[in-house]
Design an enzyme around this catalytic site. Structure first.
Site, PDB file in Angstrom:
ATOM      1  N   LYS A   3       0.820  -1.217   0.000  1.00 15.78           N
ATOM      2  CA  LYS A   3       0.000   0.000   0.000  1.00 15.78           C
ATOM      3  C   LYS A   3       0.852   1.264   0.000  1.00 15.78           C
ATOM      4  O   LYS A   3       0.378   2.321  -0.416  1.00 15.78           O
ATOM      5  CB  LYS A   3      -0.967  -0.018   1.173  1.00 15.78           C
ATOM      6  CG  LYS A   3      -2.059  -1.061   0.987  1.00 15.78           C
ATOM      7  CD  LYS A   3      -3.212  -0.905   1.943  1.00 15.78           C
ATOM      8  CE  LYS A   3      -4.288  -1.932   1.668  1.00 15.78           C
ATOM      9  NZ  LYS A   3      -3.846  -3.319   2.039  1.00 15.78           N
TER      10      LYS A   3
HETATM   11  C1  LIG Z   1      -4.490  -4.451   1.340  1.00 16.24           C
HETATM   12  C2  LIG Z   1      -3.706  -5.721   1.245  1.00 16.24           C
HETATM   13  C3  LIG Z   1      -4.075  -6.764   0.358  1.00 16.24           C
HETATM   14  C4  LIG Z   1      -5.317  -6.694  -0.489  1.00 16.24           C
HETATM   15  O1  LIG Z   1      -5.188  -5.761  -1.542  1.00 16.24           O
HETATM   16  P1  LIG Z   1      -6.483  -5.233  -2.314  1.00 16.24           P
HETATM   17  O2  LIG Z   1      -5.996  -4.141  -3.186  1.00 16.24           O
HETATM   18  O3  LIG Z   1      -7.427  -4.732  -1.241  1.00 16.24           O
HETATM   19  O4  LIG Z   1      -7.053  -6.378  -3.061  1.00 16.24           O
HETATM   20  C5  LIG Z   1      -3.253  -7.877   0.288  1.00 16.24           C
HETATM   21  N1  LIG Z   1      -2.150  -7.994   1.051  1.00 16.24           N
HETATM   22  C6  LIG Z   1      -1.761  -7.024   1.916  1.00 16.24           C
HETATM   23  C7  LIG Z   1      -0.531  -7.222   2.735  1.00 16.24           C
HETATM   24  C8  LIG Z   1      -2.511  -5.849   2.044  1.00 16.24           C
HETATM   25  O5  LIG Z   1      -2.124  -4.899   2.902  1.00 16.24           O
END
Ligand SMILES: *Cc1c(COP(=O)(O)O)cnc(C)c1O
Length: 468
Positions: free
Chosen positions: A112
């Site tokens: 993220k």
């Molecule tokens: C947010 C997150 C996901 C999921 O990603 P999306 O874009 O919501 O599908 C997967 N793995 C981790 C470590 C995350 O922080």
């Protein structure tokens, strides 16, 4: 470039308005009016670019008219300058024609950061140009709070308040938030649970006078800009794995569907991607949808991959809009049905189009743990609980072993040390830039789980900071 809403009933907006608006006024999500196209020759030219230059090339068509190439270059350079290592997103070979894309070298050790570090800076840039200020308020059960705080810290035009349930987040999670001592970062430990935090935040957004007075905003998971920043690493990895000469496949551990949709956007722009594999934990709404053509929400289960513990994948709406040939009225019908009855179904023709590009698999906590243990045994490579699900799904569902498969590693193993230790016998150490996390000074205030107390605290803090 102008942006349209998936629901077809909101005004077309320019890039800066899409950035600040988040959700469209008709309840839809914004998408570019057309997809910029990269030819095979242009893709071949991108192979030798640095991550920063590639990001400028991929994102410029989406922001031009609002942000110049030089401005964009500066913002991107600053954004990825805070990542550890020159590679930004290293591609590691694991098995036969199987690669792992490490997306966890940002400040909070999860993918993220790629989007949020960019979002914080571009917010600040646009706010400065417009001479306005924003107050971000959010609730966290532990994971997203630190990414939002790291994204907004030290931004001149943003104050950020993050509520977490007091005593109910792990020490690492709390410290990743509370050891950020920047003047514009305000952590609140609320007496109560996560729902109390979230309800307090909802109450603040519903209080119109307050909302307008402080110019309240959210670092929304459906913001278009997050998708835009995430497209870049699909180009980066795809080109390193052999595109455009060969097609490539991607496997993505999926929650809100934002990450995998960014990959689909890259495909729409010309990157030859032949397959997407999605991985789910016990919260398998998308896998059930692939199996049955019916979207139906259930209760949320707590798993060892908490960032994928979701009930509804909000970004799936963007993908659906594309697969429906951008037919807003068909989309509206499905969304209305979902709102009224908690489920909707799609046509066989829709499912055929989906299965032409996508497949998926679910793994419970025990299966994810086995994947972590096996991967360590076979390759001496440590993965976290989320990345394990992506790798497992890739192996279970890949269509063509001759096509390189890139598995997205979305979090550093040290972010979930107990689960990784239990599965592999190895305790994953924090990277050096976080190794003194337990010695750092913390800054936060404790408040009762009471709406007026939180509202009053935010107003007083903003007044003291000269922002109200
Ligand atoms: C947010 C997150 C996901 C999921 O990603 P999306 O874009 O919501 O599908 C997967 N793995 C981790 C470590 C995350 O922080």
């Amino acid at each position: 470039m102008k942006y349209i809403s998936t629901r077809g009933n909101a005004p077309k907006l320019a890039f800066d308005d899409v950035l600040l608006t988040g959700l469209a006024h008709d309840g839809g999500l914004y998408l570019p009016e057309t997809w910029p196209q990269f030819s095979t020759a242009q893709l071949a030219d991108m192979k030798t670019m640095s991550y920063v230059d590639l990001a400028v090339t991929v994102m410029l068509p989406f922001v031009d008219e609002v942000i110049s190439r030089d401005e964009l270059h500066q913002i991107i350079k600053d954004t990825y300058g805070v990542f550890v290592g020159d590679d930004i997103a290293p591609l590691v070979k694991l098995g036969d024609n199987e690669f792992v894309l490490e997306l966890f070298h940002g400040p909070t050790l999860a993918f993220k950061d790629f989007a949020l570090q960019f979002l914080g800076r571009i917010f600040d840039h646009v706010l400065a140009k417009r001479k306005t200020k924003l107050t971000i308020v959010g609730a966290t059960s532990g994971d997203t709070g630190s990414a939002a705080i790291e994204a907004c810290r030290d931004r001149d035009n943003i104050e950020i308040f993050i509520l977490h349930p007091s005593g109910k987040v792990s020490d690492v999670q709390r410290r990743q938030m509370t050891t950020v001592l920047s003047d514009n970062v305000h952590n609140i430990a609320l007496t109560g649970n996560f729902d109390d935090c979230q309800n307090t935040v909802k109450g603040l957004f519903a209080d119109e006078a307050f909302r307008d007075a402080v110019n309240l905003g959210a670092v929304n998971s459906i913001n278009w800009v997050r998708i835009m920043a995430q497209m870049v690493y699909y180009f980066w990895a795809g080109l390193k794995a052999g595109a455009p000469e060969t097609a490539v496949a991607f496997s993505v551990p999926t929650g809100n569907f934002g990450n995998v949709f960014a990959g689909y956007a890259a495909k729409q722009m010309g990157l030859p991607i032949s397959q997407f594999v999605i991985g789910s934990n016990a919260n398998d709404i998308l896998i059930r949808f692939i199996e049955t053509g019916r979207m139906q929400s259930k209760e949320v289960f707590a798993t060892s991959s908490p960032s994928m513990d979701i009930q509804i994948s909000s970004n799936f709406e963007r993908f659906m809009f594309e697969l429906l040939g951008r037919d807003s009225s068909a989309l509206n019908n499905a969304m209305q049905e979902f709102k009224d009855s908690g489920h909707f179904s799609v046509t066989d023709a829709f499912m055929a189009r989906l299965k032409d590009v996508m497949d998926g698999e679910r793994f419970d906590d025990a299966a994810a743990a086995k994947l972590i243990g096996d991967t360590y045994k076979d390759y001496h490579y440590l993965i976290d609980t989320h990345s394990a699900i992506g790798i497992g799904a890739a192996r279970a569902r890949r269509w063509d072993k001759n096509i390189p498969m890139v598995c997205l590693a979305t979090a550093h193993p040290a972010k979930f040390p107990d689960a990784v230790k239990a599965a592999s016998g190895i305790y994953p150490e924090l990277p050096s830039h976080l190794s003194d996390l337990y010695e750092r000074e913390e800054k936060y205030c404790e408040l009762p789980g009471n709406f007026d107390a939180v509202k009053g605290h935010i107003e007083t803090t903003l007044q003291e900071r000269g922002k109200l």
